[in-house]
Scaffold this active site. Sequence first.
Site: not given
Ligand SMILES: [Zn+2]
Length: 201
Positions: A76, A95, A97, A158
Amino acid sequence: MQSEALRNRVIETARSMLRLGLTVGTGGNVSVRCPSCNKFLITPSSLPYETLMPEDIVIVDLLDGTYEGCHAPSIEFHLHRNVYVARPDVSAIVHAHPPIASALAVAHKPLPLIIDACTFAFKDEVKVAEYGKPGSLELAENTVRALGDNTAVLLANHGILCVGDRLEEALERCEVLDKAALTYILSLIAGTPVCLKPLSD
Ligand SMILES: [Zn+2]
């Protein structure tokens, strides 16, 4: 080598993200803008956070996206690069999850400002970026568009992305977002949520 202290802070933040249940395995990624050059430091691709060493952290050039280091950067890195380019005020990105906020991302449902903690952590309602495949430029562009001038965004089907002046701030916003998502979902079951206005209003 960029400051070892900065590399260690990236590693500590990634381990905290894992410990707080904001991701599992090698999921998610952490980056910080270099204070003295047009580059950023980011976690490498697919290496366990528990055993990361300072030299494993990858340096990415903001101008052309080229990178240097012993490993490839997180898949990413486009996501992080596009946010830093669009938002000169942002110095750190996490970032993750997290399971509850990701439920809103799956439902393509924004998180309104439902509790005071949200009004301190986010400038406004946390929007949902349109779906893009992991690692794609499309995901990066959709994320920048939905983030706008806010401090957090949900990534459809996501996860989430939070920004800050410091790594600790970006990580804390991830925690606030996931906990507020639970409160929001429960409030929808309890009745009709009454939302707050942004502090800037
Ligand atoms: Zn991710």
